[in-house]
Design a protein around this motif. Structure first.
Motif, PDB file in Angstrom:
ATOM      1  N   GLU A  82      -6.229   7.967  -9.574  1.00 14.07           N
ATOM      2  CA  GLU A  82      -7.333   8.832  -9.991  1.00 14.07           C
ATOM      3  C   GLU A  82      -6.946  10.292  -9.759  1.00 14.07           C
ATOM      4  O   GLU A  82      -6.209  10.605  -8.815  1.00 14.07           O
ATOM      5  CB  GLU A  82      -8.608   8.503  -9.223  1.00 14.07           C
ATOM      6  CG  GLU A  82      -8.557   8.844  -7.748  1.00 14.07           C
ATOM      7  CD  GLU A  82      -9.893   8.655  -7.033  1.00 14.07           C
ATOM      8  OE1 GLU A  82     -10.865   8.270  -7.704  1.00 14.07           O
ATOM      9  OE2 GLU A  82      -9.946   8.886  -5.807  1.00 14.07           O
TER      10      GLU A  82
ATOM     11  N   THR B  58       0.850  -1.201   0.000  1.00 13.34           N
ATOM     12  CA  THR B  58       0.000   0.000   0.000  1.00 13.34           C
ATOM     13  C   THR B  58       0.881   1.244   0.000  1.00 13.34           C
ATOM     14  O   THR B  58       2.012   1.237   0.500  1.00 13.34           O
ATOM     15  CB  THR B  58      -0.917   0.026   1.233  1.00 13.34           C
ATOM     16  OG1 THR B  58      -0.120   0.021   2.434  1.00 13.34           O
ATOM     17  CG2 THR B  58      -1.870  -1.165   1.236  1.00 13.34           C
TER      18      THR B  58
ATOM     19  N   THR C  60      -9.261   8.440 -14.344  1.00 11.13           N
ATOM     20  CA  THR C  60      -8.350   7.452 -13.738  1.00 11.13           C
ATOM     21  C   THR C  60      -7.282   7.051 -14.734  1.00 11.13           C
ATOM     22  O   THR C  60      -7.459   7.176 -15.944  1.00 11.13           O
ATOM     23  CB  THR C  60      -9.120   6.190 -13.290  1.00 11.13           C
ATOM     24  OG1 THR C  60      -9.741   5.600 -14.442  1.00 11.13           O
ATOM     25  CG2 THR C  60     -10.172   6.534 -12.244  1.00 11.13           C
TER      26      THR C  60
ATOM     27  N   ASP D 176      -4.371   3.807 -15.439  1.00 11.61           N
ATOM     28  CA  ASP D 176      -4.000   2.420 -15.095  1.00 11.61           C
ATOM     29  C   ASP D 176      -2.493   2.243 -15.172  1.00 11.61           C
ATOM     30  O   ASP D 176      -1.827   2.734 -16.101  1.00 11.61           O
ATOM     31  CB  ASP D 176      -4.663   1.434 -16.046  1.00 11.61           C
ATOM     32  CG  ASP D 176      -6.177   1.423 -15.893  1.00 11.61           C
ATOM     33  OD1 ASP D 176      -6.661   1.733 -14.783  1.00 11.61           O
ATOM     34  OD2 ASP D 176      -6.874   1.094 -16.882  1.00 11.61           O
TER      35      ASP D 176
ATOM     36  N   ASN E  79      -4.815  10.640  -6.294  1.00 17.44           N
ATOM     37  CA  ASN E  79      -4.944   9.564  -5.295  1.00 17.44           C
ATOM     38  C   ASN E  79      -4.510   8.208  -5.879  1.00 17.44           C
ATOM     39  O   ASN E  79      -4.786   7.893  -7.028  1.00 17.44           O
ATOM     40  CB  ASN E  79      -6.387   9.449  -4.827  1.00 17.44           C
ATOM     41  CG  ASN E  79      -6.877  10.722  -4.147  1.00 17.44           C
ATOM     42  OD1 ASN E  79      -6.096  11.443  -3.500  1.00 17.44           O
ATOM     43  ND2 ASN E  79      -8.159  11.021  -4.297  1.00 17.44           N
TER      44      ASN E  79
ATOM     45  N   LEU F 188      -5.254   4.527  -6.179  1.00 15.61           N
ATOM     46  CA  LEU F 188      -6.395   3.617  -5.991  1.00 15.61           C
ATOM     47  C   LEU F 188      -5.942   2.229  -5.554  1.00 15.61           C
ATOM     48  O   LEU F 188      -6.526   1.614  -4.640  1.00 15.61           O
ATOM     49  CB  LEU F 188      -7.192   3.515  -7.292  1.00 15.61           C
ATOM     50  CG  LEU F 188      -7.881   4.817  -7.758  1.00 15.61           C
ATOM     51  CD1 LEU F 188      -8.566   4.600  -9.094  1.00 15.61           C
ATOM     52  CD2 LEU F 188      -8.878   5.283  -6.696  1.00 15.61           C
ATOM     53  N   SER F 189      -4.920   1.698  -6.217  1.00 18.02           N
ATOM     54  CA  SER F 189      -4.413   0.359  -5.856  1.00 18.02           C
ATOM     55  C   SER F 189      -3.047   0.185  -6.458  1.00 18.02           C
ATOM     56  O   SER F 189      -2.705   0.787  -7.480  1.00 18.02           O
ATOM     57  CB  SER F 189      -5.349  -0.741  -6.366  1.00 18.02           C
ATOM     58  OG  SER F 189      -5.428  -0.712  -7.788  1.00 18.02           O
TER      59      SER F 189
ATOM     60  N   ASN G 120      -2.781   1.985  -9.999  1.00 21.14           N
ATOM     61  CA  ASN G 120      -3.929   2.657 -10.605  1.00 21.14           C
ATOM     62  C   ASN G 120      -4.178   3.950  -9.829  1.00 21.14           C
ATOM     63  O   ASN G 120      -4.208   3.950  -8.594  1.00 21.14           O
ATOM     64  CB  ASN G 120      -5.165   1.764 -10.563  1.00 21.14           C
ATOM     65  CG  ASN G 120      -5.034   0.553 -11.472  1.00 21.14           C
ATOM     66  OD1 ASN G 120      -4.325   0.614 -12.477  1.00 21.14           O
ATOM     67  ND2 ASN G 120      -5.719  -0.528 -11.132  1.00 21.14           N
TER      68      ASN G 120
END
Length: 581
Positions: free
Chosen positions: A221, A175, A196, A198, A235, A237-238, A219
């Protein structure tokens, strides 16, 4: 040349183990055969009292008691050893203080037997199939043994404890958290376009003022809280690729110029790179060791008990600490218990061969291993089933005179024998503990010629002449005041033979095997076969052709024991073959 043979003149008489007799004769002047000679039997004479009255005391077995506690027979077990079982993708659990909670880690787990006791075993973690995330080295995980015992095996404690000794992906980002400069500004009067991205590359500082790809991608945004807002937040996302060689709290960077390329509504002022901090690494399970409660046990089960019947079972006796065959053969029934409990007992109801020399209440045995070859089994701690003799037969000729049957309390229990003078008869006596009178004597059996007795005779056994079989010493500790033991002849048994075959073999001689036609199952040459009750020798019977040799001794084998009063006489002629032409 005529040779006369008389059993009384043998230089050596031997009783062989098979109850045959060997007669050996030595010649002062050897017989020299320079050519082939025929051996021709001339005559045969037997002096023997074949049909007579004897004192017979055999104690043949008639029945036994079926009441011992060691006759138990068990059903055969299966699953007696730990079975090897392997299960893929087994959930690894954590203990939260009150319950086991599933983690996202998985492993291949198996059960294996331990050596040398294959009834016990343990679990094995063969491999980590899914390392999971968020683990700490030296923490404990748990395996539910139920997954290994659905079909085979069992356990005492359900959950096996394993310890994490190594982590997997402990340098891979899991994370990321926003650290600094993670905004974009409006480039025009139009609202910022929320969107977003990728697999955006995150960079790391190479320490020389350059940003290089860290291997981490995510990923992302770009989002505003309202259309009128003058800036947008960048931000994470993952994380789509955690990279390698990443450290906890390390700062990674996103290139804002990449985000605004082709986006006229966005721009940035100030720092070009948005900063993000690594807030967690993957830290999956990499290696474990067994810790506690890892045992796996066999789960023995029983097949159905089988009622069975086994014939020709040797009845055993215990001698010198070993179980040896007695002279009796029995038939054993294996019968299930009532009420039914999947177990049973061995029972002797049929005496196939009665044997001899048995005495009431003496203990004999059967080998449970012998009677469970096809079905059932037995406890390893109780291999032999015991049976006490109930009744015997063939023992009516003699009895111990009761008034002389005392004074044995200092006499060792066991078997003794007494040779009746001038009768070629041996009587075996057993000293046993009687519950009422103490040690007493009883007759086990008689052997020898056993002739020359009359009903009403009294056989007196001097205490100095009795022989202890176990020691070979003469005498027993019968008290002087009690006198000598006496036996009374109650009846006699007629010994009647309808056939009484004699076979005589020549043992150490060279002969022409191509001409030997009086064949028998014996490897020695058979020269006489006769039943004296019915047949006579043919004096011109040619039987054997002897090859050239020097004969210094002759050895004859008679197919039965010769008793002291027996006498065999026969003669044979040695004739040169040429004289027969």
């Amino acid at each position: 040349m005529i040779v006369n043979i008389n059993s009384d003149d043998a230089h050596k008489t031997e009783l062989l183990d098979n109850q045959q007799t060997r007669l050996t004769y030595y010649f002062d002047n050897p017989i020299v055969l320079t050519t082939e000679h025929d051996l021709i039997i001339n005559d045969f004479h037997l002096q023997k009292n074949i049909n007579s009255q004897i004192i017979e005391y055999e104690n043949e077995l008639v029945s036994v008691f079926n009441n011992s506690l060691d006759r138990d027979i068990l059903p055969r077990p299966y699953n007696t050893n730990v079975e090897i079982v392997s299960v893929f993708n087994v959930i690894l659990y954590e203990w939260d203080g009150s319950a086991f909670q599933a983690t996202d880690a998985r492993a291949t787990v198996s059960s294996v037997a331990t050596q040398p006791d294959l009834t016990t075993g343990q679990i094995q973690v063969d491999s980590i199939t899914t390392p999971g995330t968020g683990f700490i080295i030296n923490n404990f995980l748990y395996v539910d043994k139920d997954v290994l015992t659905n079909t085979f095996n069992t356990y005492t404690n359900r959950y096996a404890e394993i310890k994490i000794t190594g982590l997997a992906d402990d340098d891979v980002a899991l994370t990321l958290g926003t650290y600094a400069d993670a905004v974009l500004q409006k480039a025009t009067s139009d609202p910022i376009n929320n969107r977003t991205y990728d697999d955006v590359i995150l960079y790391e500082d190479d320490g020389a003022g350059w940003y290089i790809a860290s291997g981490v991608t995510a990923n992302i945004e770009v989002v505003t809280s309202s259309p009128t807002q003058s800036f947008a937040n960048i931000n994470i996302l993952s994380v789509t690729n955690g990279g390698t060689g990443i450290n906890l709290n390390q700062i990674l960077y996103v290139d804002k110029s990449y985000l605004i390329t082709g986006e006229p509504t966005m721009t940035y002022t100030g720092a070009r790179f948005a900063q993000y901090q690594v807030t967690a690494l993957v830290n999956g399970v990499g290696a474990t060791v067994l810790s506690a409660n890892v045992e796996i046990l066999a789960d023995p089960r029983e097949i159905a008990f089988v009622n069975d019947n086994i014939t020709n079972v040797p009845l055993l006796k215990l001698e010198g600490g070993s179980y040896v065959e007695s002279s009796a053969i029995v038939e054993v029934s294996i019968v299930g218990n009532t009420p039914i409990d999947n177990r049973g007992k061995a029972i002797i109801n049929v005496i196939t061969e009665q044997g001899s020399h048995f005495l009431p209440f003496e203990t004999y045995y059967i080998d449970k291993d012998y009677i469970t070859q096809n079905n059932n089994t037995y406890s390893s701690s109780s291999r032999y089933a015991s049976f006490a003799v109930n009744t015997t037969t063939n023992n009516a000729n003699l009895e111990v005179v009761f008034l002389t049957n005392y004074g044995f309390n200092n006499t060792p229990l066991g078997d003794y024998y007494y040779d009746v003078p001038d009768k070629n008869t041996r009587i075996y006596i057993n000293i046993y503990p009687d519950q009422t009178y103490g040690n007493m004597a009883r007759i086990r059996y008689t052997e020898g010629i056993r002739q020359g007795f009359a009903i009403g005779d009294e056989i007196i056994i001097p205490s100095t002449d009795i022989v202890d079989i176990s020691t070979g010493l003469q005498g027993w500790a019968k008290t002087v005041a009690s006198g000598n033991l006496k036996l009374s002849v109650l009846s006699l048994t007629e010994s009647v033979f309808y056939h009484f075959n004699y076979e005589i073999y020549l043992e150490n001689i060279l002969y022409n095997t191509t001409k030997y036609f009086n064949s028998s199952s014996d490897s020695k040459a058979l020269i006489i076969k006769i039943d004296p009750l019915y047949k006579y020798i043919n004096g011109n019977n040619y039987v054997l052709s002897l090859t050239p040799q020097i004969i210094q001794e002759l050895k004859f084998i008679v197919n039965r024991e010769l008793e002291a009063t027996d006498n065999i006489m026969f003669s044979f002629t040695l004739k040169n073959n040429s004289l027969l032409k």
